[in-house]
Design an enzyme around this catalytic site. Sequence first.
Site, mmCIF file in Angstrom:
data_model
loop_
_atom_site.group_PDB
_atom_site.id
_atom_site.type_symbol
_atom_site.label_atom_id
_atom_site.label_comp_id
_atom_site.label_asym_id
_atom_site.label_seq_id
_atom_site.Cartn_x
_atom_site.Cartn_y
_atom_site.Cartn_z
ATOM 1 N N GLY A 501 7.833 -1.593 -2.028
ATOM 2 C CA GLY A 501 6.938 -0.519 -2.265
ATOM 3 C C GLY A 501 5.851 -0.492 -1.159
ATOM 4 O O GLY A 501 5.888 -1.410 -0.307
ATOM 5 N N GLY A 503 1.361 1.168 -0.229
ATOM 6 C CA GLY A 503 0.402 1.969 -0.964
ATOM 7 C C GLY A 503 -0.314 2.104 0.273
ATOM 8 O O GLY A 503 -0.394 2.110 1.505
ATOM 9 N N GLY A 504 -1.757 2.565 0.156
ATOM 10 C CA GLY A 504 -2.805 2.973 1.121
ATOM 11 C C GLY A 504 -2.964 1.670 1.902
ATOM 12 O O GLY A 504 -3.733 1.868 2.926
ATOM 13 N N PHE A 505 -2.851 0.539 1.530
ATOM 14 C CA PHE A 505 -3.155 -0.928 2.150
ATOM 15 C C PHE A 505 -2.039 -1.138 2.860
ATOM 16 O O PHE A 505 -2.205 -2.438 3.376
ATOM 17 C CB PHE A 505 -4.028 -1.815 1.356
ATOM 18 N N GLY A 506 -0.822 -0.889 2.880
ATOM 19 C CA GLY A 506 0.322 -1.609 3.758
ATOM 20 C C GLY A 506 1.700 -1.452 2.615
ATOM 21 O O GLY A 506 1.593 -0.699 1.605
ATOM 22 N N VAL A 508 4.782 -3.863 0.797
ATOM 23 C CA VAL A 508 5.007 -4.837 -0.157
ATOM 24 C C VAL A 508 6.594 -5.208 0.212
ATOM 25 O O VAL A 508 7.447 -4.361 -0.041
ATOM 26 C CB VAL A 508 4.787 -4.842 -1.614
ATOM 27 N N ASP A 619 -10.134 -1.998 -10.355
ATOM 28 C CA ASP A 619 -8.648 -0.986 -9.945
ATOM 29 C C ASP A 619 -7.825 -1.140 -10.948
ATOM 30 O O ASP A 619 -6.694 -1.386 -10.592
ATOM 31 C CB ASP A 619 -8.205 -0.956 -8.517
#
Length: 810
Positions: A501, A503-506, A508, A619
Amino acid sequence: MPSLTILLFLFFSKFSAASDTITQYGSLEEDKTLVSNNGIFELGFFTPSTTSSNRYLGIWYTNIPLRTVVWVANRESPITDNSTKLSINSQGDLVLSHSNTVIWSTNTTTTTGVLVVAQILDSGNLVLRDDKDTNPENYFWQSFDYPSDTFLPGMKIGWDLKKGLNRGLTAWKNWDDPSPGDFTGFISQTSYPEEVMWKGSTKFYRSGPWDGTKLSGSPTLSNSVVSYTIVSNKDEFYATYSTNDSSVISRLVLNQTLYLRQRLTWNNDGKTWRVSSQLPSDLCDGYNICGAFGICDVSKAPMCRCLDGFKPKAPQNWTQMNFHEGCVHNQTWSCMDKTKDGFLRFANVKTPETTFSWVNASMTLEECKNKCRENCSCKAYANSDITGEGSGCVIWLGDLLDIRIMANAGQDLYVRLAVSETENRHGNDHSKRKVVVFASTICSAIVILLISIFIYWSSKRKTKVKGMENESQEEDFEQPLFDLASVEHATNYFSNHNKLGEGGFGQVYRGTLPDGREIAVKRLSQTSTQGLKEFKNEVMLCAQLQHRNLVKVLGCCIQHNEKLLLYEYMANKSLDFFLFDSSGRKLLDWPKRHRIINGIARGLQYLHQDSRLRIIHRDLKASNVLLDDKMNPKISDFGLARMCGDDQIEGQTNKVVGTYGYMSPEYAFDGIFSTKSDVFSFGVLLLEIVSGKKNRLFHPNDYNNLIDHAWGLWREGNAIQFIDSSLEDSSILNEALRCIHIGLLCVQHHPNERPNMDLVITMLNNENILPLPKEPSYLIKDILTSRKSSCKSLASFSVNNVTISMLSDR
């Protein structure tokens, strides 16, 4: 014969003119009602809901558009047709009958030759009396002596030994079924009376006894709306009240659905009933929460502790917030020499359960102390009346149950201990000074030792681990460092096939280490909004966090331009993968969901209280809860987490980051974060787990978001409709409804009105009474339509900017 006709005509004419009265020569048919003299109350037949075909004889407010029934005659014998009538028979009984079959009756014995009438009064009291005698003391029968679920002004709740009455309240079985539920409230018929509420045969609330000024556990009986009166003598004990303003309509109701006793006041402007007070008011109001010789303090966490001189009977249970086994003496207590027994004073407490108590109104407090010392069964004593300087004596025999702290209320209680226990707590000043000097010396030595350790540790950490190759700065991550080549090999060089997957940070990736361990690798992208600072934050935090409900970090890698975190691999993806998928959520039956809820709560409790530093996650959401192969939850993604000192309860930031829909109002608008902002996020997540729905905008003509949806159904008594339909075959209804209630408590607007995670865990795993939530004001419509000055900061709430990782297929 003509004279008899005239007489009957006169009686019928009287009934027609006096619409509040039935005589022995008249009756009340199904399509008729009686209305009190000033039009306040109405008596007639009603159907509780459109889904019910049962009919009942009841009393309700005449001019309130929402039919509010305050008394029901035939609660256990509903009517199923329209041919029933209410009349007074020749013996003077008020009878509800159908085709000569008696459905309900007052069973009253009256004097023969007296003309009996039934009248509905402006107080809401239905009375049976002599036509010529309006003295209340001479009523043959009155509905006020046989309450249903409602306590009205002027009504008496309590017992009367001369009349053989014990007036109490019994809740409706359901909102559309007035038959008696299992929720009842009565005044105990003991030598030291108090109000007790029951669920079936189990006590769940106790008011504390009458201390001469108030019920010791209910410090504010009277208020600006109502004034209470307590009458206590050898023949009767009862409470009654009146409204301070005749225009105010107020009632007290036992509510089976909420398991609460509520005072409701009619708001004519809003055309609705508003809750002005309720009992139980908090968790410590639940009966005997802390067990024998325990004391409850709602302002503390945990809320239960043992009385001074006592210790937990089962310490291992207390660590799990299970206090019911209570406490025992610190040392073996013997009654061989009563002169060696001491008493320790506890101030401002609700005094214990009174079932096994003894009272003497003429004794002094000193005489009371001696009386208690004479009896080995006596465990405590107090004044029975605290008026003035106090008088009378009450002693408690056996275990002391259901004690709680009452801020600025309650009374003094003297608990029996071995004399050595009282000496330990009331030593002379000289010994206290020695203890202070000794403690000061010890503290100084500890401070010097800690400073030395800190200096040594600081010098060592500079040489511990250095960044690799292109990294010039020195770092100490306290985590195993992996080289880039081994991570690339484990993930097949970050192939798309291994991608789990992003997201905004990179991204996985899934990987396998040479020893066979499966891992998940979080790869920070070069353009990620999580910079080196957030990455270091996550590495250093995870190094300190070890808990079964937190994802475990195996190590990290900083090499060339790569920043990588290696986690244990979670076989069942993230919670949102199941929860918000129409087929996936069917795999989450209620036992699994309840276990997940408890696991998340325990993980948060560890972060907030039990870890080396207080951690605020900031979060928490469904995508940040991972599930292992046994569906156990593990909280992940600590890039936005903040560390606080043990005594720090909140912080503030100019950069609000997190996920829209899970943020508490004080954090979203003012940047103030605390453990209570995590509690808010947990509340949203809890409501999502129960409903299977995501917290987002609903149809404009429906609800604003999931919180609004839950509140609306809960307030209407239809919370069962909020539960995910896929749980029909697996849910334990009481548990699911309780979770909705707890979720609403967690999303209260003001942080101090939200429970901490200790209390959340206690509420999840006990059947204690829950406090009543207020209407949540933090709804999406509030954000979009108010506080326009915050619009610029709201623009930064983009999903891409605030999400650490959105795990998808694994």
